[in-house]
Design a protein around this motif. Structure first.
Motif, PDB file in Angstrom:
ATOM      1  N   SER B  23       1.035  -1.022   0.520  1.00  0.00           N
ATOM      2  CA  SER B  23      -0.162  -0.095  -0.101  1.00  0.00           C
ATOM      3  C   SER B  23       0.888   1.130  -0.437  1.00  0.00           C
ATOM      4  O   SER B  23       0.669   2.122  -0.473  1.00  0.00           O
ATOM      5  CB  SER B  23      -0.802  -0.105   0.930  1.00  0.00           C
ATOM      6  OG  SER B  23       0.233   0.571   2.458  1.00  0.00           O
ATOM      7  N   HIS B  25       2.483   2.394   2.749  1.00  0.00           N
ATOM      8  CA  HIS B  25       1.934   3.422   4.087  1.00  0.00           C
ATOM      9  C   HIS B  25       3.506   3.464   4.469  1.00  0.00           C
ATOM     10  O   HIS B  25       3.256   4.419   5.797  1.00  0.00           O
ATOM     11  CB  HIS B  25       0.883   3.038   4.580  1.00  0.00           C
ATOM     12  CG  HIS B  25       0.056   3.506   4.126  1.00  0.00           C
ATOM     13  ND1 HIS B  25      -1.608   2.868   4.604  1.00  0.00           N
ATOM     14  CD2 HIS B  25      -0.891   4.632   3.892  1.00  0.00           C
ATOM     15  CE1 HIS B  25      -2.483   3.089   4.148  1.00  0.00           C
ATOM     16  NE2 HIS B  25      -2.244   4.162   2.985  1.00  0.00           N
ATOM     17  N   ASP B 291      -8.662   3.434  11.063  1.00  0.00           N
ATOM     18  CA  ASP B 291      -9.265   2.416  11.219  1.00  0.00           C
ATOM     19  C   ASP B 291      -8.956   0.883  10.467  1.00  0.00           C
ATOM     20  O   ASP B 291      -9.660   0.208  11.705  1.00  0.00           O
ATOM     21  CB  ASP B 291     -10.076   2.489   9.510  1.00  0.00           C
ATOM     22  CG  ASP B 291     -10.274   4.510   9.504  1.00  0.00           C
ATOM     23  OD1 ASP B 291     -11.029   4.857  10.024  1.00  0.00           O
ATOM     24  OD2 ASP B 291     -10.078   4.515   7.892  1.00  0.00           O
ATOM     25  N   ARG B 389     -16.600   7.634  12.588  1.00  0.00           N
ATOM     26  CA  ARG B 389     -15.122   8.269  12.155  1.00  0.00           C
ATOM     27  C   ARG B 389     -14.298   9.367  13.131  1.00  0.00           C
ATOM     28  O   ARG B 389     -13.178   9.888  12.618  1.00  0.00           O
ATOM     29  CB  ARG B 389     -15.364   8.048  11.243  1.00  0.00           C
ATOM     30  CG  ARG B 389     -15.105   7.205  10.426  1.00  0.00           C
ATOM     31  CD  ARG B 389     -14.849   7.275   8.902  1.00  0.00           C
ATOM     32  NE  ARG B 389     -13.646   7.140   8.993  1.00  0.00           N
ATOM     33  CZ  ARG B 389     -12.785   7.570   7.775  1.00  0.00           C
ATOM     34  NH1 ARG B 389     -12.979   7.291   7.000  1.00  0.00           N
ATOM     35  NH2 ARG B 389     -10.983   7.283   7.607  1.00  0.00           N
ATOM     36  N   ARG B 840     -13.082  11.076  -3.694  1.00  0.00           N
ATOM     37  CA  ARG B 840     -13.362   9.762  -3.378  1.00  0.00           C
ATOM     38  C   ARG B 840     -12.405   8.729  -2.968  1.00  0.00           C
ATOM     39  O   ARG B 840     -12.807   7.773  -1.911  1.00  0.00           O
ATOM     40  CB  ARG B 840     -13.675   8.528  -4.486  1.00  0.00           C
ATOM     41  CG  ARG B 840     -14.809   7.742  -4.608  1.00  0.00           C
ATOM     42  CD  ARG B 840     -15.266   7.306  -6.012  1.00  0.00           C
ATOM     43  NE  ARG B 840     -14.564   5.422  -5.787  1.00  0.00           N
ATOM     44  CZ  ARG B 840     -15.015   4.506  -6.790  1.00  0.00           C
ATOM     45  NH1 ARG B 840     -15.068   5.283  -8.598  1.00  0.00           N
ATOM     46  NH2 ARG B 840     -14.467   3.724  -6.416  1.00  0.00           N
ATOM     47  N   ASP B 841     -11.251   8.362  -2.609  1.00  0.00           N
ATOM     48  CA  ASP B 841     -10.032   7.863  -1.822  1.00  0.00           C
ATOM     49  C   ASP B 841      -9.715   8.418  -0.620  1.00  0.00           C
ATOM     50  O   ASP B 841      -9.532   7.747  -0.064  1.00  0.00           O
ATOM     51  CB  ASP B 841      -8.986   7.638  -2.612  1.00  0.00           C
ATOM     52  CG  ASP B 841      -8.888   7.280  -3.763  1.00  0.00           C
ATOM     53  OD1 ASP B 841      -9.455   6.111  -3.851  1.00  0.00           O
ATOM     54  OD2 ASP B 841      -7.484   7.192  -4.459  1.00  0.00           O
TER      55      ASP B 841
END
Lengths: 234, 842
Positions: B23, B25, B291, B389, B840-841
Motif C-alpha cells: 500500500s 504506507h 481505521d 469516524r 473518493r479515495d
C-alpha cells in the motif's frame, strides 16, 4: 417510559437490553442520547431499528454490539453481561459471536477484496482461511474481483465484500448500520436481497439500523427510535 | 498469552506488513530507516577503514602500533608476551654521546636499534653523500654505523671511514637520509648516528646517571595489540610511558582528533535526522492505521494484541531495514574507499561486520524508540470509531512522549559518540531549536497573517494554511529545522575544519629550521636569507636551560606524581630535558593569551617575568603568580609566571613553552633559531649557507611536512565524502516529511479544484505555504546550529568561534526556496489528479 418489545417465536433469546441509558457531556451539559431503552431479540430473528438522523439508533447499535458501554442499564449478549466486561473481554465476545456491516463499508483500502474478507478469520486464526474467504466472495458474486482493491470496486461491490467479511466468520449475531445508506435504490435492493439470503441460510440473528423503510419491512420486527426512546413501530 | 497465540499474532503481523508494504504506507518509514542504517553502516565501515589507514600511517611515524618508552631497559617479559600473540617487536635506545673522527668530535644523537627495527616504514639510506637514496627494512649491522650527512660534513668523514663512540670503533657504512620514527621534536638539532643494539655495551658510554631513552616497539593486529597493551598497562612501572599516536605527533594528532570528532558529529547528525524522519513516518503510518485498528478491535482483538501486532511489524521492519541497510552500507563503503584510494594506504584490512549488527540494533532502537509512541496511540483506538469516524485515539501525553524521545536520543548519542560535551551541545541545540520553533512559530504565524493581508488571495490562503495546520506545521518546522540545523552544522564545521587545516600548513610553510645561529652571525644570517629571497620567520633568541623548581619544590618530585599515573601521556619532555627558553617583546602572532597579562600591560618591575604554554602549565599545575626556577649555564634564577598562552604547535613556526620578558635573560648565553621555506630549486643555497655559517645547524623537515600534508589531505577528503551522506540523508528526509503531509493536501487541493480554483491559484497557494514553512525552518536551523556550534567549537574542535552572520541572511530564504521547490514537486500531482478520484479515495 420505554417499551419492552419482545419477539413472538419460542427461539432462545440471544440479546437482551434492559433500561439502557447513554448520557454524554456536551459543553458541560448532560446530553441524554438514549433514555431507558429495553429490548429482546431471539435467535435467527431479524430486527430493524428505524428512526430519524440523530435519534440515537446508531448509539444503541454500538452499545448492543459491545463497542461502547451504557451509562446505566444492562445488556446481555448470549450469556455475556456486556457492561460487566472490560473492553478486552468485550473484544473477545465480538470475536466469537458478532459480525458487522457498516454504512461506509469500512473496508481497508490497502487490502484487496480477498484480504479484507480474510482479515477477521486471521484474527481468530481459523483454518482454511483463504479457501473460506474465496468461497464466501464467490457466494456474493465477486469471484472475479477478489484481487481488486476497494477503490477499484463500485459502492455495491464494496458492500458485497463487507457482507462477505461479516458472514465469513459465521457470527451468531450480525449488526448492520445503515447497510444501504450509501447506495442507490437498485443497488441497495440487491444488497438487501443478499443480506437476507445469507441471514436465512446461516440462521444468523440480524439487528440493523436504518431509515430505509423497504429494508425495515423485510425484517421480522421493527422498533422505532425517537429522541432517544424506543417504541414498537406501528 | 500462550505461544500459539503469539505465533499466530506474528504471522498476522507479517501478513499485514506485507499488505501495508504494497500500500506504500510504510514506504516513508522504511526509506527513513534505510537512510539511517545505510548512513550508519557506510560511515562505520568507512571510518573504521580510514581510521585504520590513518593509524597505520601514524603508527609508522611512531615506530610501532604500540610503543613504550622507559629510562631503563624494558622487561623481556613484554617481548615474550608479544611472541605469544604473534606480535613483531623491536627495541631502540637513544642517548647523546660525542662521536670522534680523528681529531674532530661532535655531540651526536645516537640511536641503537635491534634486529627487527624498523617495524613499519623502511628507513632510507644512500651509499654516499651524493648517491641516490633507497629503502632499507633493517638497521645497521653490528660493527657499523649509519650517519646523517651533517655529521659527515662536520667530522669530515666519508662512507668507509671509521668513527669512535666511547670505547668502540665503527665503520661508517651508509648515509642515513630518512628515519620514520624520529621523534617529533623539531628542535633536536644534533645529528643522528644509528648503530646496532648489540654494540652498545662495547662503547661503555652507558654509565649510571646517563640520560637514556629506551623504546620498546610492537607491531601486530589491532586485536593482539590491544591484548598486549592491556597486559603491559598492568605491569607499568614509574618512568614507563605508553606512547600513542596522540601523544607523539602534535600536528597529526590535532588533525586526527578533529577528524574523529567530525566523523562522530556527522554520524550523529545522520542518526538524528533519521530519528526525526522515523518519528514522522511512524506518525503518518499510525494515522493511516486508525481505521484498521478500530476494525481489528471491532473484530475482537484486545488492545494488547493490537500493540503486539504493531510491535511485531516494527521488529520485522527493523530487521529488514537493518540487514538491507547493512548490505547497502557495505557496498557504498567500497565505493567510498575506491574514491579515496589514492589517499589511503594500500591493503587496509577489511573492517569487521560488526556495523551490520549495530545497524540492526540501531534500526530496532530507532523504530521502537521513535515509532512506538505514535503506535501506542493505535492501542487506544476506540472500537466505536467504526460507527463514528470522528473518534480518534488519545495520543500519548506530549510531555511523556517528548521526555521519552529526548531520553532516547541522549542514550543513543551516549552509545554512539561517548562524548559528553558533544551530547550536551547537540541536545542543547536540539532543545533550543525545539523551544525556538514553538516560541517563534506563534509570533511568526501571526506575522504571516498580517503580511498576508496585502498579498494576492491565493498567497493569503497559503499563508493561512501555515497557521491553520498548527500542530502539523510545528512538526514539519521541527523536522525541516532539525534537518537544516544538522546539515548547517556539518557544513560549517567542515568548512572551518578544512580551512583551518589549510591555513595551518600554507604553501609557504617553513620546511627548514636553522638552529644555533650565533649572536654575532645573526644580522648577516638574516640578510643572507633576504638576499636569496627565502621566506623566513624572525630570528628567535634561544637559551638552553633546565626547569628545576616550581615554587621552591624540586621538579623531579612533580614529575614523579605523573609516574604514579602511567598510561597515555601528552606530557612534553620538558621536565627532564633542556628547554629552549626565549624572550619576545610581543605575543607571537599565532599565540593567544589565555590568562594574565602581557608585559606591555604591566608596570615595570625588577623581578623576571615569564609566560608559559597552557598545556605545560596544566601538566605542571602551574598557576599565575607561581615562581619557576631554571638552571642555565651554571647559574640558577627564578621568574614569576604572569601569563598563560596557547600555542599552535602545528604551525611549523618556532614556538616556545617558556617566553620571558626582553631583558630578563640578557646575561645568559644566547643563540638564535628561525624557520624558513626553501623550494626544491633553492636547495643549493644550503651548501652556501653551511659554508658561510659553519656553526648553524639546518634541519630539513620537508619529509615530515609532506607526510603531514598527505594525512591532512586524506582527512579532508574523508570529511567531504561523509558530508555527501549527511546531505543525502537530509534530502531524503525532507522529501519524506513532505510525503507524510500529502494526503491532507491532496484532499484540500481536490476540494478547491472542485470549487473552481485554477491550477495557478493552487500553485501559488502551495508555493507560499511551503516557502513560509521553509523560511521559518531556516530561522530555527540557523539558531540551533549557532547554539550547538558555540559549544562544539569551544570544547571539541579547539577552533575559535566566530558568529556566522551570513547564515541568518542566506539560510532562511534558501530553505524557503528549497522547501518550496521540494513541496511543489511532491504535490504537483494534486494539480494533475482528477478531484473526483482524490475525494473518493480519502
Amino acid at each position: 417510559m420505554g417499551h419492552s418489545p419482545t419477539a413472538q417465536s419460542s427461539n432462545p433469546v440471544v440479546l437482551q437490553a434492559h433500561e439502557v441509558c447513554k448520557t454524554v457531556m456536551m459543553s458541560a451539559q448532560p446530553l441524554h442520547i438514549l433514555k431507558s431503552a429495553s429490548l429482546q431479540v431471539q435467535q435467527a430473528e431479524s430486527l430493524a431499528i428505524v428512526g430519524a438522523s440523530g435519534s440515537g439508533k446508531s448509539t444503541l447499535l454500538g452499545l448492543l454490539a459491545g463497542l461502547d458501554v451504557p451509562t446505566s442499564g444492562s445488556i446481555q449478549l448470549l450469556q455475556h453481561k456486556l457492561e460487566k466486561l472490560t473492553e478486552d473481554q468485550r473484544a473477545q465476545v465480538r470475536a466469537q459471536h458478532v459480525g458487522f456491516v457498516f454504512q461506509s463499508f469500512q473496508l481497508l483500502p490497502n487490502l484487496t477484496a480477498l484480504e479484507n474478507v480474510m482479515l477477521p478469520l486471521e484474527i481468530v486464526s481459523s483454518h482454511d482461511v483463504k479457501e473460506r474467504a474465496v468461497a464466501m466472495l464467490k457466494s456474493v458474486g465477486l469471484g472475479e474481483r477478489m484481487q481488486h482493491y476497494p477503490r477499484q470496486l463500485s459502492g455495491g461491490e464494496q458492500q458485497r465484500v463487507a457482507l462477505a467479511r461479516a458472514f465469513v466468520c459465521e457470527p451468531d449475531v450480525l449488526f448492520a448500520d445503515e447497510p444501504t445508506g450509501n447506495l442507490d435504490t437498485d443497488t441497495g435492493e440487491r444488497i438487501i436481497e443478499l443480506l437476507f439470503q445469507l441471514n436465512h441460510n446461516r440462521k444468523t440473528t440480524l439487528i440493523l439500523v436504518t431509515h430505509d423503510r423497504t429494508l425495515a419491512a423485510r425484517c421480522d420486527r421493527t422498533l422505532l427510535m425517537s429522541a432517544g426512546e424506543l417504541a414498537a413501530a406501528s | 498469552m500462550n505461544t500459539t497465540a503469539n505465533t499466530s499474532m506474528l504471522a498476522l503481523a507479517l501478513r499485514m506488513l506485507k499488505r501495508d508494504w504494497t500500500s506504500g504506507h510504510m514506504t516513508v518509514l522504511l526509506i527513513a530507516l534505510l537512510v539511517a542504517v545505510t548512513t550508519h553502516t557506510t560511515i562505520s565501515f568507512l571510518t573504521t577503514r580510514i581510521h585504520n589507514g590513518m593509524e597505520a600511517q601514524a603508527a609508522s611515524l611512531m615506530g610501532g602500533d604500540l610503543v613504550v618508552s622507559s629510562p631503563r631497559p624494558t622487561p623481556d617479559a613484554w617481548r615474550e608476551q608479544a611472541d605469544k600473540l604473534a606480535i613483531r617487536h623491536a627495541q631502540t635506545l637513544e642517548f647523546s654521546s660525542v662521536v670522534f673522527a680523528g681529531d674532530n668530535m661532535l655531540l651526536s644523537a645516537i640511536k641503537a636499534v635491534s634486529d627487527h627495527y624498523p617495524l613499519h616504514t623502511p628507513l632510507k639510506i644512500s651509499d654516499g653523500a651524493f648517491e641516490p637514496e633507497y629503502s632499507s627494512d633493517r638497521g645497521p649491522a653490528a660493527g657499523t654505523v649509519w650517519v646523517e650527512k651533517r655529521l659527515m660534513a662536520e667530522l669530515n668523514v666519508a662512507v668507509g671511514d671509521s668513527v669512535d663512540i666511547g670505547d668502540a670503533t665503527f665503520r661508517v657504512e651508509k648515509v642515513l637520509t630518512f628515519e620514520p620514527d624520529r621523534s617529533g621534536n623539531f628542535y633536536s638539532f644534533v645529528p643522528r648516528v644509528m648503530m646496532h643494539w648489540d654494540d652498545v655495551p662495547a662503547t661503555q658510554v652507558i654509565q649510571p646517571g646517563s640520560r637514556l631513552d629506551y623504546y620498546a616497539q610492537f607491531a601486530g593486529t589491532a586485536e593482539s595489540i590491544l591484548k598486549l597493551r592491556e597486559a603491559i598497562s598492568a605491569q607499568l612501572e614509574p618512568g614507563h610511558r605508553i606512547l600513542t599516536v596522540h601523544s607523539q605527533q602534535r600536528t597529526v594528532s590535532g588533525a586526527l582528533r578533529r577528524a574523529e570528532g567530525y566523523l562522530r558529529l556527522a554520524s550523529l547528525m545522520a542518526i538524528l535526522l533519521a530519528a526525526v524522519a522515523i518519528a514522522m513516518g511512524a506518525h503518518y503510518f499510525s494515522r493511516q492505521q486508525f481505521d484498521t485498528a478500530a476494525l481489528l478491535r471491532c473484530f475482537g482483538l484486545s488492545s494488547r494484541q493490537i500493540l503486539q501486532l504493531f510491535i511485531w511489524q516494527l521488529v520485522s521492519l527493523a530487521l529488514l531495514g537493518g540487514l538491507l541497510g547493512g548490505a547497502l552500507g557495505w557496498i557504498f563503503h567500497f565505493v567510498a574507499i575506491a574514491m579515496l584510494a589514492s589517499l589511503l594506504p594500500a591493503n587496509i584490512p577489511l573492517p569487521s561486520l560488526l556495523p551490520i549488527a549495530t545497524g540492526c540494533l540501531l534500526a530496532l532502537v530507532l523504530l521502537l524508540g521513535f515509532a512506538l509512541p505514535a503506535l501506542t496511540q493505535l492501542q487506544r483506538t476506540p472500537p466505536l470509531r467504526v460507527l463514528r469516524r470522528d473518534l480518534t485515539p488519545a495520543p500519548l501525553s506530549r510531555q511523556i512522549s517528548y521526555a521519552f524521545t529526548l531520553g532516547l536520543v541522549t542514550l543513543l548519542m551516549a552509545w554512539y559518540v561517548k562524548d559528553i560535551v558533544l551530547i550536551v551541545a547537540i541536545v542543547g541545540g536540539v532543545l533550543g531549536a525545539a523551544l525556538l520553533t514553538f516560541a517563534l512559530s506563534a509570533i511568526f504565524m501571526r506575522l504571516l497573517n498580517v503580511l498576508g493581508k496585502t498579498s494576492p488571495v491565493s498567497v493569503q490562503a497559503g499563508l493561512r494554511n501555515v497557521s491553520r495546520r498548527g500542530v502539523s506545521t510545528r512538526i514539519q518546522l521541527l523536522g525541516f529545522g532539525l534537518t537544516g540545523m544538522a546539515m548547517l552544522m556539518v557544513i560549517l564545521v567542515r568548512t572551518e575544519l578544512i580551512s583551518t587545516w589549510q591555513n595551518q600548513l600554507p604553501e609557504q610553510a617553513p620546511n627548514h629550521f636553522a638552529l644555533n645561529v650565533l649572536p654575532d652571525d645573526a644580522p648577516r644570517f638574516e640578510s643572507f636569507l633576504q638576499q636569496n629571497q627565502v621566506v623566513s620567520q624572525p630570528l628567535y633568541p634561544v637559551i638552553r636551560g633546565r626547569l628545576t623548581h616550581i615554587n621552591q619544590q624540586a621538579v623531579q618530585q612533580a614529575a614523579s606524581k605523573e609516574d604514579n599515573d602511567p598510561g597515555e601521556r601528552d606530557a612534553p619532555e620538558a621536565l627532564n630535558r633542556e628547554l629552549n627558553l626565549s624572550f619576545a617583546p610581543d605575543l607571537p602572532s599565532d599565540n593567544r593569551l589565555l590568562a594574565g597579562q602581557w608585559w606591555n600591560e604591566m608596570p615595570a618591575s625588577d623581578e623576571r617575568l615569564l609566560s608559559i604554554e597552557e598545556r605545560l602549565a596544566e601538566r605542571l599545575q602551574v598557576k599565575l603568580g607561581d615562581e619557576l626556577s631554571f638552571f642555565v649555564a651554571n647559574q640558577t634564577f627564578s621568574a614569576r609566571v604572569v601569563s598563560i598562552r596557547s600555542v599552535k604547535w602545528e604551525s611549523f613556526q618556532p614556538n616556545f613553552y617558556m617566553l620571558f620578558r626582553p631583558g630578563d635573560l640578557d646575561d645568559l648565553p644566547t643563540t638564535y633559531l628561525t624557520s624558513f621555506h626553501m623550494d626544491a630549486s633553492q636547495k643549493g643555497l644550503l651548501k652556501a649557507l653551511a659554508q658561510q655559517f659553519p656553526a648553524v645547524s639546518v634541519l630539513e623537515v620537508d619529509a615530515i611536512l609532506a607526510r603531514v600534508k598527505g594525512i591532512l589531505a586524506q582527512v579532508s577528503a574523508a570529511v567531504e565524502f561523509i558530508l555527501l551522506f549527511v546531505l543525502a540523508a537530509g534530502l531524503t528526509i525532507t522529501i519524506a516529511t513532505l510525503i507524510t503531509t500529502m494526503p491532507e493536501r491532496f484532499r484540500e487541493g481536490a476540494l478547491m479544484r472542485t470549487l473552481g480554483a485554477t491550477s495557478r491559484q493552487l500553485r501559488l497557494q502551495q508555493w507560499s505555504e511551503f516557502f513560509a514553512i521553509g523560511l521559518l525552518a531556516g530561522l530555527v536551523a540557523s539558531a540551533g546550529a549557532e547554539l550547538a556550534r558555540i559549544a562544539l567549537y569551544w570544547k571539541i574542535f579547539d577552533l575559535s568561534y566566530t558568529p556566522a552572520l551570513w547564515i541568518w541572511i542566506i539560510v532562511p530564504p534558501l530553505m524557503g526556496l528549497l522547501i518550496g521547490i521540494a513541496g511543489h514537486w511532491s504535490s504537483r500531482k494534486i494539480l494533475g489528479q482528477s478531484p473526483l478520484i482524490v475525494l473518493r479515495d480519502t
